[in-house]
Design an enzyme around this catalytic site. Structure first.
Site, PDB file in Angstrom:
ATOM      1  N   ASP A 131     -21.079  -0.281  -1.457  1.00  0.00           N
ATOM      2  CA  ASP A 131     -19.953   0.545  -1.001  1.00  0.00           C
ATOM      3  C   ASP A 131     -20.435   1.409   0.166  1.00  0.00           C
ATOM      4  O   ASP A 131     -21.581   1.885   0.162  1.00  0.00           O
ATOM      5  CB  ASP A 131     -19.487   1.443  -2.173  1.00  0.00           C
ATOM      6  CG  ASP A 131     -18.097   2.024  -1.987  1.00  0.00           C
ATOM      7  OD1 ASP A 131     -17.862   2.670  -0.954  1.00  0.00           O
ATOM      8  OD2 ASP A 131     -17.248   1.842  -2.873  1.00  0.00           O
ATOM      9  N   ARG A 169      11.894   7.468   0.507  1.00  0.00           N
ATOM     10  CA  ARG A 169      10.764   7.181   1.390  1.00  0.00           C
ATOM     11  C   ARG A 169      11.024   5.812   2.034  1.00  0.00           C
ATOM     12  O   ARG A 169      11.281   4.833   1.323  1.00  0.00           O
ATOM     13  CB  ARG A 169       9.475   7.143   0.550  1.00  0.00           C
ATOM     14  CG  ARG A 169       8.209   6.965   1.333  1.00  0.00           C
ATOM     15  CD  ARG A 169       6.973   7.199   0.475  1.00  0.00           C
ATOM     16  NE  ARG A 169       6.839   6.266  -0.639  1.00  0.00           N
ATOM     17  CZ  ARG A 169       5.833   6.266  -1.517  1.00  0.00           C
ATOM     18  NH1 ARG A 169       4.869   7.166  -1.413  1.00  0.00           N
ATOM     19  NH2 ARG A 169       5.776   5.396  -2.499  1.00  0.00           N
ATOM     20  N   LEU A 225     -18.911   4.251   0.918  1.00  0.00           N
ATOM     21  CA  LEU A 225     -18.479   5.604   0.543  1.00  0.00           C
ATOM     22  C   LEU A 225     -17.431   6.186   1.489  1.00  0.00           C
ATOM     23  O   LEU A 225     -17.287   7.401   1.581  1.00  0.00           O
ATOM     24  CB  LEU A 225     -19.688   6.559   0.438  1.00  0.00           C
ATOM     25  CG  LEU A 225     -20.781   6.143  -0.560  1.00  0.00           C
ATOM     26  CD1 LEU A 225     -21.967   7.121  -0.499  1.00  0.00           C
ATOM     27  CD2 LEU A 225     -20.249   6.100  -1.994  1.00  0.00           C
ATOM     28  N   SER A 263      -2.795  -7.550  -4.428  1.00  0.00           N
ATOM     29  CA  SER A 263      -1.807  -6.513  -4.719  1.00  0.00           C
ATOM     30  C   SER A 263      -0.414  -7.119  -4.849  1.00  0.00           C
ATOM     31  O   SER A 263      -0.087  -8.107  -4.166  1.00  0.00           O
ATOM     32  CB  SER A 263      -1.816  -5.506  -3.562  1.00  0.00           C
ATOM     33  OG  SER A 263      -0.688  -4.679  -3.627  1.00  0.00           O
ATOM     34  N   ASN A 287      -0.718  10.113  -1.570  1.00  0.00           N
ATOM     35  CA  ASN A 287       0.612   9.547  -1.333  1.00  0.00           C
ATOM     36  C   ASN A 287       1.237   9.009  -2.600  1.00  0.00           C
ATOM     37  O   ASN A 287       2.449   8.972  -2.735  1.00  0.00           O
ATOM     38  CB  ASN A 287       0.522   8.370  -0.342  1.00  0.00           C
ATOM     39  CG  ASN A 287      -0.028   8.804   0.981  1.00  0.00           C
ATOM     40  OD1 ASN A 287       0.510   9.709   1.609  1.00  0.00           O
ATOM     41  ND2 ASN A 287      -1.111   8.177   1.421  1.00  0.00           N
ATOM     42  N   PHE A 301      -0.535  -4.390 -10.064  1.00  0.00           N
ATOM     43  CA  PHE A 301       0.695  -3.620  -9.881  1.00  0.00           C
ATOM     44  C   PHE A 301       0.290  -2.155  -9.615  1.00  0.00           C
ATOM     45  O   PHE A 301      -0.448  -1.915  -8.682  1.00  0.00           O
ATOM     46  CB  PHE A 301       1.667  -3.914 -11.035  1.00  0.00           C
ATOM     47  CG  PHE A 301       2.378  -5.223 -10.740  1.00  0.00           C
ATOM     48  CD1 PHE A 301       1.669  -6.433 -10.757  1.00  0.00           C
ATOM     49  CD2 PHE A 301       3.695  -5.258 -10.325  1.00  0.00           C
ATOM     50  CE1 PHE A 301       2.277  -7.631 -10.381  1.00  0.00           C
ATOM     51  CE2 PHE A 301       4.310  -6.448  -9.961  1.00  0.00           C
ATOM     52  CZ  PHE A 301       3.594  -7.631  -9.991  1.00  0.00           C
ATOM     53  N   TYR A 314     -11.924   4.062  -7.070  1.00  0.00           N
ATOM     54  CA  TYR A 314     -11.168   4.330  -8.308  1.00  0.00           C
ATOM     55  C   TYR A 314     -11.229   3.139  -9.273  1.00  0.00           C
ATOM     56  O   TYR A 314     -11.707   3.262 -10.410  1.00  0.00           O
ATOM     57  CB  TYR A 314      -9.721   4.663  -7.903  1.00  0.00           C
ATOM     58  CG  TYR A 314      -8.737   4.770  -9.029  1.00  0.00           C
ATOM     59  CD1 TYR A 314      -9.024   5.501 -10.177  1.00  0.00           C
ATOM     60  CD2 TYR A 314      -7.493   4.140  -8.940  1.00  0.00           C
ATOM     61  CE1 TYR A 314      -8.106   5.601 -11.207  1.00  0.00           C
ATOM     62  CE2 TYR A 314      -6.568   4.242  -9.951  1.00  0.00           C
ATOM     63  CZ  TYR A 314      -6.878   4.969 -11.091  1.00  0.00           C
ATOM     64  OH  TYR A 314      -5.955   5.060 -12.106  1.00  0.00           O
ATOM     65  N   LYS A 339      -3.731  -8.393   2.616  1.00  0.00           N
ATOM     66  CA  LYS A 339      -4.000  -9.004   1.307  1.00  0.00           C
ATOM     67  C   LYS A 339      -3.577 -10.472   1.310  1.00  0.00           C
ATOM     68  O   LYS A 339      -4.294 -11.331   0.795  1.00  0.00           O
ATOM     69  CB  LYS A 339      -3.260  -8.252   0.200  1.00  0.00           C
ATOM     70  CG  LYS A 339      -3.780  -6.857  -0.066  1.00  0.00           C
ATOM     71  CD  LYS A 339      -5.183  -6.864  -0.634  1.00  0.00           C
ATOM     72  CE  LYS A 339      -5.689  -5.487  -1.001  1.00  0.00           C
ATOM     73  NZ  LYS A 339      -7.131  -5.430  -1.215  1.00  0.00           N
ATOM     74  N   TYR A 398      -0.870  -3.551   5.383  1.00  0.00           N
ATOM     75  CA  TYR A 398      -1.748  -3.621   4.215  1.00  0.00           C
ATOM     76  C   TYR A 398      -1.443  -4.871   3.376  1.00  0.00           C
ATOM     77  O   TYR A 398      -2.335  -5.635   3.006  1.00  0.00           O
ATOM     78  CB  TYR A 398      -1.576  -2.348   3.369  1.00  0.00           C
ATOM     79  CG  TYR A 398      -2.219  -2.427   2.008  1.00  0.00           C
ATOM     80  CD1 TYR A 398      -3.600  -2.330   1.865  1.00  0.00           C
ATOM     81  CD2 TYR A 398      -1.443  -2.614   0.860  1.00  0.00           C
ATOM     82  CE1 TYR A 398      -4.188  -2.410   0.596  1.00  0.00           C
ATOM     83  CE2 TYR A 398      -2.025  -2.695  -0.399  1.00  0.00           C
ATOM     84  CZ  TYR A 398      -3.394  -2.595  -0.522  1.00  0.00           C
ATOM     85  OH  TYR A 398      -3.973  -2.687  -1.768  1.00  0.00           O
TER      86      TYR A 398
END
Ligand code: NAD
Ligand code: UDP
Length: 334
Positions: free
Chosen positions: A31, A291, A33, A124, A197, A177, A11, A152, A148
């Protein structure tokens, strides 16, 4: 310049590839994929009318990476490849550490062997964890709350040690962000595999009829309308942030950290209403439980990126919703 984008079919990478190519750089995508589709390459070529080189490879394949770096005469690497689902990272932590941390070690080894020492890394805002104060600035304590985010942070720490050990390295860690939106052509955008998600892709699937309704995760937060607030950043603003970072980093050795956010936050209900307005579709929703692990609100101080890189987000919420909508209603046939 010759630039390698690991994860460049994804993305953020695909939008960044377009911008870099249009700015006159030679873009090479590397990549495997695992979360993207080869069609994206044709779409990037169609938008840019430029040749974009592609290698189908895993970042853990150090030798293949090394050969690509040398053969393509790469000068700068933008490292976007990685697994990114926060929830999944708690269910499959070893897969995440192997892909994200081990994959980054492999990349750094290949770069060292090829004597390429300029890097932009996709980090992130997740590294900050629960806010001690808001907005988060780059000096805010880091205490990620999931594997995750820890991936990072570990990569950032590794990059810090590397930049201290060898002054020839120039590294920018960009703490994104919430990237949203799509290229204004409507030809590329976010197209997650399986059930999404994140809020924007879920809204996209509700508007396009793939999902019956949106579950709002809680309306009893301490925010004006009770729903969670986030700093949403248009993906093309984010792409421009990469261009600004790589222009600056090539003359500024060592490691530098930048927040890449808009500095504003919007609630779930504000996003829904804006989307309804631009699409003229109603978005059915129900309020469900919070959540687990969600924060009420967070947003960036983007002052450092503005002062140092001369970059700031230019696109607002209506641009985000309009561009997303153009992508969602595109028949997705090249
Ligand atoms: P994405 O999944 O769309 O793109 C990641 C790309 O990396 C995919 O094309 C995937 O096939 C590739 N990839 C994954 N593992 C690989 C491996 N081992 N070898 C080669 N390729 C591999 O994700 P995105 O949203 O474009 O995110 C790009 C980067 O930005 C990621 O590192 C992500 O953690 C980071 N990031 C994303 C967000 C977000 O909300 N999208 C927020 C902050 C940071
Ligand atoms: N959210 C929601 N329903 C969804 C997905 C997300 O209400 O189906 C909310 C979520 O609780 C948060 C905001 O939308 O307040 C952004 O969530 P997202 O997962 O996109 O980003 P993150 O929470 O990782 O910043």
């Amino acid at each position: 310049m010759n630039i390698l984008l690991t994860g460049g079919m994804g993305y953020i990478g695909s939008h960044t590839a377009i911008l870099l190519s249009e700015a006159g750089h030679q873009v090479h995508i590397y990549d495997n994929l695992c979360n993207s589709n080869i069609d994206t390459l044709n779409r990037i070529k169609k938008i840019t009318s430029k040749d974009i080189a592609f290698t189908n490879g895993d970042i853990r394949d150090t030798e293949k990476l090394f050969n690509t770096l040398v053969n393509e005469k790469i000068e700068i690497v933008i490292h976007l490849a990685g697994l990114k689902a926060v929830g999944e990272s708690s269910q499959k932590p070893i897969e995440y550490y192997a892909n994200n941390v081990q994959g980054s070690i492999s990349l750094l080894q290949a770069m060292q062997s090829a004597n390429i020492k300029t890097l932009v890394f996709s980090s992130s805002a997740t590294v900050y964890g629960n806010p001690v104060y808001l907005p988060y600035d780059e000096d805010h304590p880091t205490a990620p709350t999931n594997p995750y985010g820890r991936n990072k942070l570990q990569i950032e720490e590794m990059l810090h040690d590397l930049a201290v050990s060898d002054k020839a390295w120039s590294i920018a860690c960009l703490r994104y962000f919430n990237p949203v939106g799509a290229h204004e052509s409507g030809l590329i955008g976010e197209d997650p595999n399986g059930i999404p998600n994140n809020l924007m892709p879920v809204i996209g699937q509700v508007v396009s009829g793939k999902l019956p309704l949106l579950n709002i995760f809680g309306d009893d937060y301490d925010t004006p309308d009770g729903t969670g607030k986030r700093d949403y950043i248009h993906v093309m603003d984010l792409a421009e942030g990469h261009l600004a970072a790589l222009n600056w980093i090539k003359n500024n050795p060592r490691l530098h950290i930048f927040n890449i956010g808009s500095g504003k936050s919007y609630s779930v209900l504000e996003i829904i209403h804006c989307f309804e307005q631009v699409s003229s579709h109603s978005i059915p929703y129900q309020v469900v439980n919070r959540r687990p692990g969600d924060l009420p609100e967070y947003y960036a101080s983007a002052d450092k990126a503005k002062t140092v890189l001369g970059w700031e987000a230019k696109r607002g919420l209506s641009d985000i919703c309009n561009d997303s909508w153009r992508w969602i209603k595109n028949p997705k046939i090249i």
